[in-house]
Enzyme design. Structure first.
Site, PDB file in Angstrom:
ATOM      1  N   ASN A   1       0.842  -1.202   0.000  1.00 12.77           N
ATOM      2  CA  ASN A   1       0.000   0.000   0.000  1.00 12.77           C
ATOM      3  C   ASN A   1       0.876   1.252   0.000  1.00 12.77           C
ATOM      4  OD1 ASN A   1       0.571  -0.930   2.676  1.00 12.77           O
ATOM      5  ND2 ASN A   1      -1.052   0.313   3.526  1.00 12.77           N
TER       6      ASN A   1
ATOM      7  N   GLU B   1       0.260   5.221   0.673  1.00 15.05           N
ATOM      8  CA  GLU B   1      -0.689   6.243   1.117  1.00 15.05           C
ATOM      9  C   GLU B   1      -0.271   7.627   0.630  1.00 15.05           C
ATOM     10  OE1 GLU B   1      -1.143   5.524   5.346  1.00 15.05           O
ATOM     11  OE2 GLU B   1      -2.332   3.722   4.926  1.00 15.05           O
TER      12      GLU B   1
ATOM     13  N   CYS C   1      -4.018   0.572  -2.531  1.00 15.93           N
ATOM     14  CA  CYS C   1      -3.892  -0.672  -1.764  1.00 15.93           C
ATOM     15  C   CYS C   1      -2.772  -1.552  -2.330  1.00 15.93           C
ATOM     16  CB  CYS C   1      -5.193  -1.459  -1.814  1.00 15.93           C
ATOM     17  SG  CYS C   1      -6.512  -0.768  -0.800  1.00 15.93           S
TER      18      CYS C   1
ATOM     19  N   GLU D   1      -2.936  -4.648  -3.119  1.00 12.83           N
ATOM     20  CA  GLU D   1      -3.410  -5.486  -4.226  1.00 12.83           C
ATOM     21  C   GLU D   1      -3.340  -4.714  -5.546  1.00 12.83           C
ATOM     22  OE1 GLU D   1      -4.804  -4.910  -1.323  1.00 12.83           O
ATOM     23  OE2 GLU D   1      -6.012  -6.583  -0.610  1.00 12.83           O
TER      24      GLU D   1
ATOM     25  N   CYS E   1     -10.220  -5.101   0.457  1.00 17.92           N
ATOM     26  CA  CYS E   1     -11.346  -4.164   0.485  1.00 17.92           C
ATOM     27  C   CYS E   1     -12.245  -4.397  -0.734  1.00 17.92           C
ATOM     28  CB  CYS E   1     -10.848  -2.722   0.519  1.00 17.92           C
ATOM     29  SG  CYS E   1     -10.263  -2.093  -1.072  1.00 17.92           S
TER      30      CYS E   1
ATOM     31  N   CYS F   1     -10.719  -3.590  -4.124  1.00 25.22           N
ATOM     32  CA  CYS F   1      -9.686  -4.551  -4.543  1.00 25.22           C
ATOM     33  C   CYS F   1     -10.308  -5.873  -4.975  1.00 25.22           C
ATOM     34  CB  CYS F   1      -8.663  -4.758  -3.434  1.00 25.22           C
ATOM     35  SG  CYS F   1      -7.538  -3.357  -3.310  1.00 25.22           S
TER      36      CYS F   1
HETATM   37  N1  THU Z   1      -5.184  -1.760   2.574  1.00 20.74           N
HETATM   38  C1  THU Z   1      -4.602  -2.518   1.610  1.00 20.74           C
HETATM   39  O1  THU Z   1      -3.544  -2.174   1.069  1.00 20.74           O
HETATM   40  N2  THU Z   1      -5.228  -3.658   1.250  1.00 20.74           N
HETATM   41  C2  THU Z   1      -6.337  -4.160   1.850  1.00 20.74           C
HETATM   42  O2  THU Z   1      -6.805  -5.222   1.463  1.00 20.74           O
HETATM   43  C3  THU Z   1      -6.959  -3.443   2.959  1.00 20.74           C
HETATM   44  C4  THU Z   1      -6.448  -2.072   3.199  1.00 20.74           C
HETATM   45  C5  THU Z   1      -4.481  -0.528   2.997  1.00 20.74           C
HETATM   46  C6  THU Z   1      -5.076   0.750   2.506  1.00 20.74           C
HETATM   47  C7  THU Z   1      -4.546   1.740   3.535  1.00 20.74           C
HETATM   48  O3  THU Z   1      -3.254   2.177   3.138  1.00 20.74           O
HETATM   49  C8  THU Z   1      -4.418   0.913   4.801  1.00 20.74           C
HETATM   50  O4  THU Z   1      -4.477  -0.436   4.394  1.00 20.74           O
HETATM   51  C9  THU Z   1      -5.492   1.201   5.827  1.00 20.74           C
HETATM   52  O5  THU Z   1      -6.743   1.088   5.264  1.00 20.74           O
END
Ligand code: THU
Length: 131
Positions: free
Chosen positions: A41, A43, A52, A54, A85, A88
């Site tokens: 991920n 941000e 994310c 994925e 999520c 994803c």
């Molecule tokens: N996140 C992912 O990278 N993948 C997931 O399947 C769930 C959430 C990340 C997004 C964000 O940077 C952090 O987790 C908190 O939501």
């Protein structure tokens, strides 16, 4: 079989850029060509612009010329395995058959096994665009 995916997802998770949530996620995908593609991920100070793990792995796969996913592994530092999520799930479904195995894992070794169709029943796909 998923052992290599686990290690690759663990390794890429350490690269996650998550200064806001502090929640690092790693993802590893096996393509139909047998290669493994990874993502973490990333941000952003403008929160909705974050991506994310994925999504990063899918982008790496497509950039390498592969568009068929055979296996998915997602790992996070949470107490229980974290499911992809909703967005994803849809992104993964674009490149995966419903029976593609998805392993959700914690860094402590807990794993939960499911499939893409269980995560996203009734998925919207390209077939609907044909009218
Ligand atoms: N996140 C992912 O990278 N993948 C997931 O399947 C769930 C959430 C990340 C997004 C964000 O940077 C952090 O987790 C908190 O939501």
């Amino acid at each position: 079989m998923a052992g290599d995916l686990r290690q690759r997802a663990m390794d890429v998770r350490t690269q996650a850029y998550a200064p806001y949530s502090k929640f690092k996620v790693g993802a590893a995908l096996r393509g139909a060509n047998g290669e493994v593609y990874v993502g973490c991920n990333v941000e952003n100070a403008a929160y909705p612009q974050g991506t994310c793990a994925e999504a990063g792995a899918i982008a790496a796969m497509v950039a390498a010329g592969e568009t068929v996913i055979k296996e998915v592994y997602v790992i996070a530092g949470s107490a229980i395995p974290v499911p992809p999520c909703g967005g994803c799930r849809q992104k993964l479904a674009e490149f995966s058959a419903g029976d593609v195995p998805v392993t959700m894992a914690t860094v402590n070794g807990t794993e939960q096994h499911t499939t893409l169709s269980k995560l996203l029943p009734g998925a919207f796909d390209a077939g609907f665009l044909e009218g």
